[in-house]
Design an enzyme around this catalytic site. Structure first.
Site, short mmCIF file in Angstrom:
data_model
loop_
_atom_site.label_atom_id
_atom_site.label_comp_id
_atom_site.label_asym_id
_atom_site.label_seq_id
_atom_site.Cartn_x
_atom_site.Cartn_y
_atom_site.Cartn_z
CG HIS A 107 -2.16 -0.80 1.05
ND1 HIS A 107 -3.34 -0.52 1.68
CD2 HIS A 107 -2.39 -1.90 0.29
CE1 HIS A 107 -4.26 -1.40 1.31
NE2 HIS A 107 -3.71 -2.25 0.48
CE1 TYR B 102 -4.89 4.15 8.89
CE2 TYR B 102 -5.32 4.08 11.25
CZ TYR B 102 -4.63 3.63 10.15
OH TYR B 102 -3.67 2.65 10.29
N PRO C 93 -3.45 0.78 18.93
CG PRO C 93 -5.35 -0.48 18.45
CD PRO C 93 -4.65 0.20 19.57
CE LYS D 209 4.71 3.38 13.25
NZ LYS D 209 4.43 2.72 11.97
CE1 TYR E 165 -0.79 3.99 9.49
CE2 TYR E 165 0.17 3.14 7.45
CZ TYR E 165 -0.82 3.10 8.43
OH TYR E 165 -1.81 2.15 8.36
#
Ligand code: RFL
Ligand code: PHB
Length: 410
Positions: free
Chosen positions: A75, A203, A295, A299, A387
């Site tokens: 991704h 998100y 979460p 990570k 990220y």
């Protein structure tokens, strides 16, 4: 009592313990793995889903990336839906081509367990009453297995037994410091064999609380909803879950969402937690045994993998070159990276979740911060850099592997 001896005892068959076992095996270091649960239970646990490149590289080095290569989904971006408007964070463009891979922790665990079984590496599943002794001088681990008592004398113990494990609990309280934050909500997760609502993760920040649209493959989706800590999974039928998710989505995603029967549904509380130091004498803590992150930043699993990169390097340097430098520096190196991931996970959690106790002023400030991040290339770059994962010395481990096999200690 049955007596065994080995170089390293690994406690815990989560991703941290299994990955360490595979790397030590590849480096010719002898070890035994102890796990309190059954192999079937461990292989079926549903948890994280996003791998940083560092974790992918480590699985490659461990020789356990055949399925990952075939089935992992690279991704290059994520989406953030804030009060009805969608923003794309182009991870690759913002990080000189880096990306993440969608591949479930369940699959990582299965791949590592299968490799372990193929190589017939020494493992005791359903080991009960695991206890650690004299980790400062002459480490030993005792346990019960199939009605018999065992003792393993070893040179090092790797405590990879998660947040509730025996390793951290065996350290006298005055020798460690812990830092903790508990959040006033949990995540209700649902896994279903339906195609994901979008090609990339979404998100979601909404007035009704946070939601996350994730996936395991092109035909299997993983969705999460922020729920109060007091909520119980029995309170949520599949229909109620899907209805609430739809309410938190934008009209386009709501329209596209394919619903179906849940394969799994559970609530996980959110917590930030760090133990310092991560090594005491000949006992190392790694992964969730040493630290927990909420979460939101994806990570948890990746931090477990980066701890193992430092630990495997330290042990290989010790057995290959007689150097204790990596062992001495293990805790400090891990904690540098751990605290950065803690900060990022806390920050993402704060920005995207609804905190009941927030004043109107605090809510306005958080919205302004999110608007700034989403509207600024510098803001987006900060998010993207964290990220995809901060650097970890995988190259050092790669070099140690390239130098050749370790000598077995006498
Ligand atoms: P694990 O995976 O918890 O493995 C530890 C293993 O040790 C065993 N054990 C013992 N064995 C012998 N003797 C004892 N006394 C023992 N006590 C425990 C346990 O049975 C287990 O097999 O830790 P590890 O390897 O450090 O890996 C860390 C990751 O598993 C973890 O960070 C993530 O899964 C966190 N996490 C999530 N992270 C994400 O990034 N995204 C997620 O969606 C996500 N969901 C989750 C999660 C963690 C959860 N936990 C720990 C409750 C959902 C849940 C429910
Ligand atoms: C997941 O797919 O389980 C997942 C993905 C991203 C996160 C957390 C969980 O931030």
């Amino acid at each position: 009592m049955k007596k065994l001896n080995t170089q390293v005892v690994i406690i815990g068959s989560g991703p941290a313990g299994l990955l360490l076992g595979q790397l030590l095996y590849k480096a010719g270091i002898e070890h035994v793995l102890l796990e309190q649960r059954s192999a079937e239970y461990v292989a079926a646990r549903i948890r994280a889903g996003i791998l940083e490149q560092v974790s992918v590289d480590l699985l490659h080095l461990a020789g356990v990336d055949q399925h990952l290569k075939q089935q992992g989904l690279p991704h290059s971006g994520i989406e953030i839906l804030s009060h009805g408007t969608k923003y794309r964070i182009d991870l690759s463009a913002l990080t000189q081509g880096k990306q993440v891979t969608v591949y479930g922790q369940t699959e990582v665990t299965k791949d590592l367990m299968q490799a372990r079984q193929q190589e017939q590496l020494s493992s005791f599943y359903e080991a009960q009453n695991v206890q650690i002794h004299d980790f400062d001088n002459a480490p030993k681990v005792t346990f019960d297995y199939q009605g018999e008592q065992y003792q393993i004398d070893c040179e090092f113990i790797a405590g990879c037994d998660g947040y509730h494990g025996v390793s951290r609990a065996s350290i006298p309280q005055e020798r460690i410091q812990t830092f903790e934050k508990v959040y006033p909500f949990g995540w209700l997760g649902l896994l279903a064999d339906v195609p994901p609502v979008a090609d990339e993760l979404i998100y979601v920040q909404s007035e009704r609380g946070f939601a996350l649209c994730s996936m395991r493959s092109n035909t299997r989706s993983r969705y999460y909803l922020q729920v109060p800590l007091t909520d119980k999974v029995e309170n949520w039928s599949d229909e109620q879950f899907w209805e609430e998710l739809k309410r938190r989505l934008d009209p386009e995603s709501r329209e596209k969402l394919v619903t179906g029967a849940s394969l799994e549904k559970s609530i996980a509380p959110l917590r930030s937690f760090v133990t310092e130091p991560m090594r005491l004498g000949k006992l190392f803590l790694a992964g969730d045994a040493a630290h927990i992150v909420p979460p939101t930043g994806a990570k948890g699993l990746n931090l477990a993998a980066s701890d193992i990169a430092y630990l495997a390097s330290a042990l290989i340097e010790y057995y290959q070159h007689g150097s204790e430098q990596g062992i001495e520096q293990y805790s400090e190196k891990c904690l540098q990276r751990v605290w950065k991931a803690e900060r990022f996970s806390w920050w993402m959690t704060n920005l995207l979740h609804d905190f009941e106790g927030d004043t109107a002023f605090e809510k306005k400030l958080k919205q302004a911060e999110l608007n700034y991040v989403l509207g600024s290339e510098a803001g987006q770059a900060t998010l993207a850099e964290n990220y995809v994962g901060l650097p970890c010395e995988v190259e050092h481990l790669q070099q140690l592997f390239a130098e050749g096999n370790c000598q077995k200690a006498s």
